[in-house]
Structures are given as structure tokens and as C-alpha cells.
Design a protein around this motif. Structure first.
Motif, PDB file in Angstrom:
ATOM      1  N   PRO A 189       3.003   7.388  -9.231  1.00 23.85           N
ATOM      2  CA  PRO A 189       3.977   7.021 -10.269  1.00 23.85           C
ATOM      3  C   PRO A 189       4.054   5.508 -10.478  1.00 23.85           C
ATOM      4  O   PRO A 189       4.174   4.751  -9.526  1.00 23.85           O
ATOM      5  N   VAL A 190       3.978   5.086 -11.736  1.00 22.85           N
ATOM      6  CA  VAL A 190       4.030   3.669 -12.092  1.00 22.85           C
ATOM      7  C   VAL A 190       4.902   3.499 -13.329  1.00 22.85           C
ATOM      8  O   VAL A 190       5.286   4.477 -13.983  1.00 22.85           O
ATOM      9  N   ALA A 191       5.208   2.260 -13.650  1.00 30.27           N
ATOM     10  CA  ALA A 191       5.965   1.927 -14.868  1.00 30.27           C
ATOM     11  C   ALA A 191       5.169   0.917 -15.677  1.00 30.27           C
ATOM     12  O   ALA A 191       4.309   0.205 -15.144  1.00 30.27           O
TER      13      ALA A 191
ATOM     14  N   GLU B 247       5.443   2.987  -7.660  1.00 33.91           N
ATOM     15  CA  GLU B 247       4.707   2.186  -6.674  1.00 33.91           C
ATOM     16  C   GLU B 247       4.108   0.928  -7.293  1.00 33.91           C
ATOM     17  O   GLU B 247       3.355   0.216  -6.630  1.00 33.91           O
ATOM     18  N   GLY B 248       4.431   0.658  -8.564  1.00 30.15           N
ATOM     19  CA  GLY B 248       3.928  -0.550  -9.209  1.00 30.15           C
ATOM     20  C   GLY B 248       4.181  -0.491 -10.704  1.00 30.15           C
ATOM     21  O   GLY B 248       4.578   0.549 -11.247  1.00 30.15           O
TER      22      GLY B 248
ATOM     23  N   TYR C 168       2.317  -0.810   1.210  1.00 33.95           N
ATOM     24  CA  TYR C 168       1.643   0.477   1.426  1.00 33.95           C
ATOM     25  C   TYR C 168       0.237   0.336   0.841  1.00 33.95           C
ATOM     26  O   TYR C 168       0.042   0.408  -0.363  1.00 33.95           O
ATOM     27  N   ALA C 169      -0.747   0.151   1.728  1.00 33.23           N
ATOM     28  CA  ALA C 169      -2.090  -0.221   1.280  1.00 33.23           C
ATOM     29  C   ALA C 169      -2.716   0.824   0.361  1.00 33.23           C
ATOM     30  O   ALA C 169      -3.373   0.472  -0.628  1.00 33.23           O
ATOM     31  N   LEU C 170      -2.515   2.113   0.656  1.00 36.99           N
ATOM     32  CA  LEU C 170      -3.159   3.151  -0.158  1.00 36.99           C
ATOM     33  C   LEU C 170      -2.568   3.193  -1.566  1.00 36.99           C
ATOM     34  O   LEU C 170      -3.305   3.299  -2.554  1.00 36.99           O
ATOM     35  N   TYR C 171      -1.225   3.113  -1.678  1.00 34.75           N
ATOM     36  CA  TYR C 171      -0.601   3.062  -2.997  1.00 34.75           C
ATOM     37  C   TYR C 171      -1.041   1.807  -3.742  1.00 34.75           C
ATOM     38  O   TYR C 171      -1.329   1.834  -4.936  1.00 34.75           O
TER      39      TYR C 171
ATOM     40  N   GLY D 146      -6.338   1.843 -10.653  1.00 36.50           N
ATOM     41  CA  GLY D 146      -6.020   2.555 -11.889  1.00 36.50           C
ATOM     42  C   GLY D 146      -5.786   1.623 -13.056  1.00 36.50           C
ATOM     43  O   GLY D 146      -6.381   1.792 -14.133  1.00 36.50           O
ATOM     44  N   PHE D 147      -4.946   0.610 -12.876  1.00 33.38           N
ATOM     45  CA  PHE D 147      -4.658  -0.312 -13.978  1.00 33.38           C
ATOM     46  C   PHE D 147      -5.891  -1.154 -14.327  1.00 33.38           C
ATOM     47  O   PHE D 147      -6.112  -1.485 -15.499  1.00 33.38           O
TER      48      PHE D 147
END
Length: 385
Positions: A51-53, A98-99, A127-130, A137-138
Motif C-alpha cells: 500500500p502506497v499513497a 509504506e511510502g 523495513y528493508a523489504l517494503y 515499483g515507483f
């Protein structure tokens, strides 16, 4: 006489192992339980739909295109689109996202005028994986949108679409993840941790049983009896290794079977080395409960020192030397090369030789240290082993 001694000790030790519920739980049942439980959380292998914004200050067709592309990305799930960065920041503090990506005002206008138009991506770096998933992704989304804009601009200047695409990326990249084709986290971590699970459970179980012998006054024994005891523990360790290499890796569809004969040779070296280490620990502590207490806290340091969680070259020089004390260091190195990479035995000869040397030297020390000291102890110990 000596052959009957070690054979009888091997048989009696296996029988005692089956009667001792604590040792049986650690040496036989715990590896099987961990084999099913540990891979379970990593069943999805790859982290997806984080989940991101998106903070949209531009409100243009370009910013809306970025939102659509982000929501279509397998790495991201757009949980919020807002015009206020503080709202996105508070959502990240609450753990709802998460970002977020900040699309600045006049983003589209700057792009059309050929001016720099950066998109700032803020992530949860704790949280390295997130953090990696959001960044990846971005980066892919912005790269795709940028490529589309550039191809459109080249087409507007008269280039064909194929020529424009070739001009956008004159050098192509084809990335292939060998030995872990899906790039899955479970495929990366479980095959290595399996060797630590086998070591810790076998080592604690052996030390516990040796502590029981010490408390009962049956610890000292001739070398033939100790050989039978170690072979009995190694038999149990070999069983656990075959369960992992031959069944659990297959059941979980992890990379496996690269060199099955080499993996069997590894287990024939690894199980005796761990068994001898457990017997030495139990002989030193001489207490059934202290064996558990001494090794419960060591699992995490051993995992870090093994070299799969963090590159060995980045460890302090002292730790790079200390880590070879544990059989799991050489075991993990050889296991990953043999099972996943299909390396020949010659390429892991160093690790296998170290395990064999550990087992032989440790057994020699154990047999000398725990030899009978009083006349008449020999016969009694053989019978009671």
C-alpha cells in the motif's frame, strides 16, 4: 570385540533416543515441524501490492496517468491519492501505507517545456523489504511513463514508433536470476536456514542426552562406545537432512536437486560434525538443562555469521574467522552450491574437508577426554550405553 562394542552402543543409543521424550522432540520431531512451519510465512515468495499513497499537487493528465500506472503495478497498491503531503506522512506513521510519491506542482508543464521534473519518493526505510518494493515499483512506473513521453516526442519529430523505441533504449537489458528464477524470499532464506535448524536441534538434543549420561554417571566410555553413540546421533541427523533435501524442498518447490549425490556426501560429513559438537558440549556442561540454555541464544548469531543473511566480506575480520567454528557455516556454503547451483564436489571440497576434519578431530578429543579412568568401567559402560 570393538565392533560389537560400537554396534551395541549404536543400537542402545538409538533406543534411548526414542525413549527420551525431550531428546526425541529435539532431534527427530522438531526438524520435521520446522520444515513445514518455517516456509509457511514465505509461501507467496515475493512481496506484492504494497500500500502506497500519491500526493498529487499537479492535478494534470500526466499525474493521473502516473496514478493509474502505479495502481496497475504488481508491486504497488495505491491506497490514497491526496493533495496534502502531511496527510500522506501521517498515514505512513499510522502504518496505513509504506511510502508515497510526491508529484510536484507544474509537473506536466515542466515536462512539456523540457525542464527537470523530479518525482520524490519517500518510503519506510526501517523495513528493508517494503522499502525495496516501493522504490522498485515507483521507479518502474516513472520509468515507463517517461519512456512513453520520450517516444511520443520522438514520434512528433518524425521518427517511426519502432525507431523512436530503439532510440529510447539503444542498449537493452535482459536480467536472469539464476538458481532462484522467481527471486522469491522463501527460496532464498529457507534452504540456508534449514542447515541451521538441523544443526541447532541435533546439537541441543545430543548435548541434552550427554547431560543425562553425565547425571547418571554413564558419560565416560571407551572410544568404541563413543563411536557407536556418535553414529547413532549421525543417523538421526542424516534422517533430518534427507527429509529437508529430499522432501520438504520438493514439497515447497524450492530450487533443489542440482547435485543430489553431492548433497548426500554433504550430509554424511555434516551430521557427524554436528553430533560430535553436541557430545563435546554435553560432556563439558554435564547437565541436561544447561545444554538447552547454552544454545538457545546462539541461533540468531549463528544465522548472521553463516554468510547468507549478510555478505561475509562485510563482516569484521574477527567474525570472519570465528564463524568457521560452527559446522553450519561450511554446511550452508556447500549446501547452497550443491543443491541450488548444481556445483560439482570439487568446488565444495574445502567446505566438506572442513566438516570431515571437524568430525574427526572432535571425535578424537571426545574419545580421549571422556575415556574411562577406573578399572572395570569399560564393561559397565558398554552395557549401559
Amino acid at each position: 570385540m570393538a565392533a560389537r562394542g560400537w554396534a551395541a552402543a549404536w543400537r542402545d543409543t538409538l533406543a534411548e533416543l526414542l525413549r527420551d521424550k525431550g531428546a526425541l522432540l529435539l532431534i527427530v520431531l522438531a526438524p520435521v515441524f520446522y520444515g513445514f512451519f518455517y516456509p509457511w510465512p514465505y509461501a507467496t515468495e515475493v512481496l506484492q501490492r504494497v500500500p502506497v499513497a500519491i500526493v498529487d499537487l499537479d492535478h494534470s493528465s500526466l499525474s493521473r496517468q502516473i496514478v493509474r500506472y502505479a495502481d496497475a503495478s504488481p508491486d504497488l497498491r495505491v491506497a490514497m491519492v491526496t493533495g496534502d503531503e502531511e496527510t500522506a506522512r501521517q498515514a505512513m506513521w499510522r502504518g496505513e501505507i509504506e511510502g508515497y510519491a510526491l508529484l510536484t506542482r507544474d509537473l506536466r508543464r515542466n515536462v512539456l517545456r523540457g525542464r527537470p521534473a523530479p518525482v520524490v519518493v519517500s518510503t519506510n526505510g526501517s523495513y528493508a523489504l517494503y522499502n525495496k518494493a516501493v522504490m522498485t515499483g515507483f521507479t518502474a512506473v516513472i520509468g515507463t511513463v517517461s519512456a512513453g513521453i520520450e517516444i511520443a516526442q520522438r514520434s512528433a519529430r518524425g521518427q517511426g514508433r519502432a525507431q523512436a523505441m530503439a532510440g529510447r533504449s539503444p542498449v537493452g537489458v535482459s536480467a536472469v536470476a539464476l538458481y532462484n528464477p522467481t527471486g522469491g524470499y522463501g527460496s532464498y532464506v529457507v534452504p540456508a536456514v534449514a542447515l541451521i535448524i538441523m544443526q541447532q536441534t541435533l546439537l541441543m538434543g545430543v548435548a541434552m542426552l550427554a547431560g543425562t549420561w553425565a547425571e547418571a554417571g554413564r558419560l565416560r566410555a571407551p572410544a568404541a562406545v563413543w563411536l557407536g553413540r556418535v553414529l547413532a546421533f549421525s543417523t538421526a541427523g542424516l534422517f533430518a537432512g534427507l527429509v529437508y533435501f529430499g522432501w520438504i524442498f520438493w514439497l515447497q518447490d524450492y530450487p533443489r536437486g542440482g547435485n543430489p549425490l553431492g548433497a548426500l556426501v554433504l550430509l554424511l560429513c555434516y551430521a557427524p560434525a554436528v553430533s560430535v559438537a553436541g557430545a563435546l558440549l554435553g560432556a563439558w556442561l554435564k547437565d541436561r538443562e544447561q545444554a538447552l540454555q547454552a544454545w538457545l541464544f546462539t541461533s540468531l548469531p549463528i544465522a548472521f555469521l553463516s554468510g547468507f543473511a549478510w555478505p561475509v566480506e562485510s563482516l569484521p575480520p574477527v567474525l570472519q574467522a570465528v564463524r568457521w567454528i560452527f559446522p553450519s557455516t561450511a554446511g550452508i556454503d556447500a549446501s547452497l552450491r550443491l543443491n541450488q547451483m548444481g556445483a560439482p564436489l570439487a568446488d565444495v571440497a574445502g567446505s566438506l574437508s572442513w566438516l570431515a576434519a571437524w568430525a574427526l578431530a572432535g571425535f578424537a578429543a571426545l574419545a580421549w577426554w571422556m575415556r574411562p579412568r577406573e578399572p572395570g568401567t569399560l564393561r559397565g559402560n558398554v552395557r549401559s550405553a
